[in-house]
Design an enzyme around this catalytic site. Structure first.
Site, PDB file in Angstrom:
ATOM      1  N   THR A 169       0.560  42.219   5.208  1.00 13.13           N
ATOM      2  CA  THR A 169       2.197  41.777   4.301  1.00 13.13           C
ATOM      3  C   THR A 169       2.720  40.798   5.256  1.00 13.13           C
ATOM      4  O   THR A 169       2.992  40.796   6.637  1.00 13.13           O
ATOM      5  CB  THR A 169       2.578  42.856   3.693  1.00 13.13           C
ATOM      6  OG1 THR A 169       2.429  43.689   2.991  1.00 13.13           O
ATOM      7  CG2 THR A 169       4.097  42.278   2.786  1.00 13.13           C
ATOM      8  N   ARG A 197      -5.643  45.768  -8.741  1.00 11.07           N
ATOM      9  CA  ARG A 197      -4.803  47.340  -7.450  1.00 11.07           C
ATOM     10  C   ARG A 197      -3.638  46.642  -7.321  1.00 11.07           C
ATOM     11  O   ARG A 197      -3.634  44.780  -7.105  1.00 11.07           O
ATOM     12  CB  ARG A 197      -5.631  47.623  -6.259  1.00 11.07           C
ATOM     13  CG  ARG A 197      -5.230  48.101  -5.116  1.00 11.07           C
ATOM     14  CD  ARG A 197      -4.989  47.055  -4.298  1.00 11.07           C
ATOM     15  NE  ARG A 197      -4.090  47.922  -2.874  1.00 11.07           N
ATOM     16  CZ  ARG A 197      -3.177  47.990  -2.449  1.00 11.07           C
ATOM     17  NH1 ARG A 197      -3.127  46.146  -2.005  1.00 11.07           N
ATOM     18  NH2 ARG A 197      -2.625  48.759  -1.155  1.00 11.07           N
ATOM     19  N   VAL A 198      -2.766  47.239  -6.846  1.00 15.58           N
ATOM     20  CA  VAL A 198      -1.288  46.260  -6.710  1.00 15.58           C
ATOM     21  C   VAL A 198      -0.677  47.788  -5.385  1.00 15.58           C
ATOM     22  O   VAL A 198      -0.667  49.012  -5.686  1.00 15.58           O
ATOM     23  CB  VAL A 198      -0.085  46.227  -8.373  1.00 15.58           C
ATOM     24  CG1 VAL A 198       0.768  46.376  -7.210  1.00 15.58           C
ATOM     25  CG2 VAL A 198      -1.293  45.614  -8.644  1.00 15.58           C
ATOM     26  N   GLY A 199      -0.259  46.884  -4.476  1.00 16.08           N
ATOM     27  CA  GLY A 199      -0.172  48.019  -3.375  1.00 16.08           C
ATOM     28  C   GLY A 199       1.521  47.803  -3.614  1.00 16.08           C
ATOM     29  O   GLY A 199       2.163  48.350  -4.678  1.00 16.08           O
ATOM     30  N   ASP A 200       2.427  48.249  -2.410  1.00 15.46           N
ATOM     31  CA  ASP A 200       4.185  48.687  -2.406  1.00 15.46           C
ATOM     32  C   ASP A 200       4.736  47.420  -2.612  1.00 15.46           C
ATOM     33  O   ASP A 200       5.271  47.737  -2.955  1.00 15.46           O
ATOM     34  CB  ASP A 200       4.240  49.481  -1.111  1.00 15.46           C
ATOM     35  CG  ASP A 200       3.926  48.434  -0.072  1.00 15.46           C
ATOM     36  OD1 ASP A 200       4.466  47.647   0.910  1.00 15.46           O
ATOM     37  OD2 ASP A 200       2.063  47.946   0.772  1.00 15.46           O
ATOM     38  N   THR A 220       5.283  46.606   5.357  1.00 13.09           N
ATOM     39  CA  THR A 220       3.863  46.231   5.483  1.00 13.09           C
ATOM     40  C   THR A 220       3.334  47.376   5.848  1.00 13.09           C
ATOM     41  O   THR A 220       3.882  48.558   6.909  1.00 13.09           O
ATOM     42  CB  THR A 220       4.130  45.255   6.895  1.00 13.09           C
ATOM     43  OG1 THR A 220       2.689  45.079   7.097  1.00 13.09           O
ATOM     44  CG2 THR A 220       5.222  45.624   7.554  1.00 13.09           C
ATOM     45  N   GLY A 221       2.287  47.244   5.544  1.00 13.26           N
ATOM     46  CA  GLY A 221       1.174  48.326   6.050  1.00 13.26           C
ATOM     47  C   GLY A 221       0.511  49.260   5.347  1.00 13.26           C
ATOM     48  O   GLY A 221      -0.217  48.235   3.840  1.00 13.26           O
ATOM     49  N   HIS A 222       0.117  50.526   4.914  1.00  9.82           N
ATOM     50  CA  HIS A 222      -1.295  51.001   4.087  1.00  9.82           C
ATOM     51  C   HIS A 222       0.072  51.512   3.172  1.00  9.82           C
ATOM     52  O   HIS A 222       0.689  52.003   2.639  1.00  9.82           O
ATOM     53  CB  HIS A 222      -1.517  52.194   4.232  1.00  9.82           C
ATOM     54  CG  HIS A 222      -2.738  52.938   4.003  1.00  9.82           C
ATOM     55  ND1 HIS A 222      -2.609  53.967   3.628  1.00  9.82           N
ATOM     56  CD2 HIS A 222      -3.233  52.324   2.596  1.00  9.82           C
ATOM     57  CE1 HIS A 222      -3.561  54.703   2.743  1.00  9.82           C
ATOM     58  NE2 HIS A 222      -3.938  53.847   1.656  1.00  9.82           N
ATOM     59  N   GLY A 223      -0.604  50.221   1.813  1.00  8.81           N
ATOM     60  CA  GLY A 223       0.126  50.276   0.051  1.00  8.81           C
ATOM     61  C   GLY A 223       0.405  51.648  -0.811  1.00  8.81           C
ATOM     62  O   GLY A 223       1.731  51.778  -0.227  1.00  8.81           O
TER      63      GLY A 223
END
Length: 313
Positions: A169, A197-200, A220-223
């Site tokens: 991100t 797929r939708v992340g954070d 930012t990072g692992h959603g």
């Protein structure tokens, strides 16, 4: 109030071959944002401008340069939030718009909703005359080759996250001369993700949050991990308890690591101008400007300062 702006280009294991370009990219983005604040412009305008700069830069996973999903397609997510009113706009699974952050702002300002996705978002874009581009225009040759490599060796999304060998991100937070804060975050997600797929990133309180009473955050990072702990709001919760932006961010990231084994990073600004850029991944490209100092970094505990930039009175 002295304006402050902080940006990040994603928390992951940034390889040496793009490290310099990543630093250059966040520095260019922050200079775009500070131009707005210098002229008395809003924090909202500044974070949008900074994020657009990174969406247009193919070194980052947002807009041009976004990674590809399992079908070899671009799917983009973004959010923007105004700390003065708590107004927010978000879009997800966007395929053919090069600046999703501006699209998200349109959702915030011109609809009664907070988030639009997929076909409905495209229909709205058509109604608003938001410029579209050919999907292939957003895909770099390097990303196409990387996607083919990972398809060949059948690397799973989980493997990619665990190795931290993923683009990620981009985001910005700002405090303007009127004391208002704002945040914006934009992403292409993670390579080889499931379609849809939708992340954070577009989730309010996870990928970003802004409240004049507390501060602004972009994550930012692992959603999936970020969503499970609502990282942006968790950081602000710690700030509400009296912790500094740096302490609050470190505590929230440590909690995410222990509770759900996720790594990531965040940038934060408080209403009194304190800021932080913290991460638990190998690297995160970031930059900030406060008063006459441009600060930036890439590696843990690294900060370089340039005293060559002066904010106009």
């Amino acid at each position: 109030m002295k304006p402050v702006i902080v940006v990040h280009g994603g928390a992951w294991a940034i390889p040496d071959k793009i490290a310099e370009d990543s630093i250059s990219g966040v520095k260019n983005a922050i200079l775009e944002g500070i131009k707005i604040l210098e002229k008395g412009g809003s924090a909202l305008d500044a974070v949008e401008r900074a994020v657009r700069s990174m969406e247009d830069n193919p070194v980052f996973d947002a807009g041009h340069g976004a990674v590809l999903n399992a079908n070899g397609e671009v799917e983009l997510d973004a959010v923007i939030m105004d700390g003065k009113t708590l107004a927010a706009g978000a879009v997800s699974s966007i395929r053919n718009i090069s600046n999703p952050v501006t699209f998200a702002r349109s959702v915030m300002e011109k609809t009664d909703h907070v988030m639009l996705t997929d076909r409905g978002a495209n229909q709205y874009a058509d109604c608003q005359g938001i410029p579209k581009v050919a999907t292939d225009e957003l895909i770099t040759e390097g990303e196409r080759k990387e996607w083919e490599h990972y398809q060949k060796y059948a690397h799973s999304v989980k493997t990619l996250f665990n190795s931290q060998l993923v683009h990620d991100t981009v985001g910005a937070v700002a405090l303007d001369c009127s004391g208002n804060v704002a945040c914006a975050t934009s992403t292409g997600g993670i390579r080889n993700k499931m379609v849809g797929r939708v992340g954070d990133t577009p989730i309010i309180g996870s990928g970003g949050y802004a409240d004049n009473n507390i501060g602004a955050v972009s994550c930012t990072g692992h959603g999936e991990s970020i969503m499970k702990v609502t990282l942006a709001r968790l950081i602000l919760f710690h700030m509400e308890q009296g912790k500094s932006p740096e302490q609050a961010t470190d505590e929230a990231l440590q909690y995410m690591g222990k509770r759900v084994h996720g790594a990531g990073g965040a940038i934060v600004v408080s209403p009194d101008g304190k800021w932080a850029a913290r991460f638990t991944t190998e690297r995160m490209a970031w930059a900030s400007i406060k008063e006459d100092t441009l600060s930036y970094g890439l590696n843990p505990k690294e900060m370089f300062n340039e005293k060559t930039f002066r904010i106009a009175s």
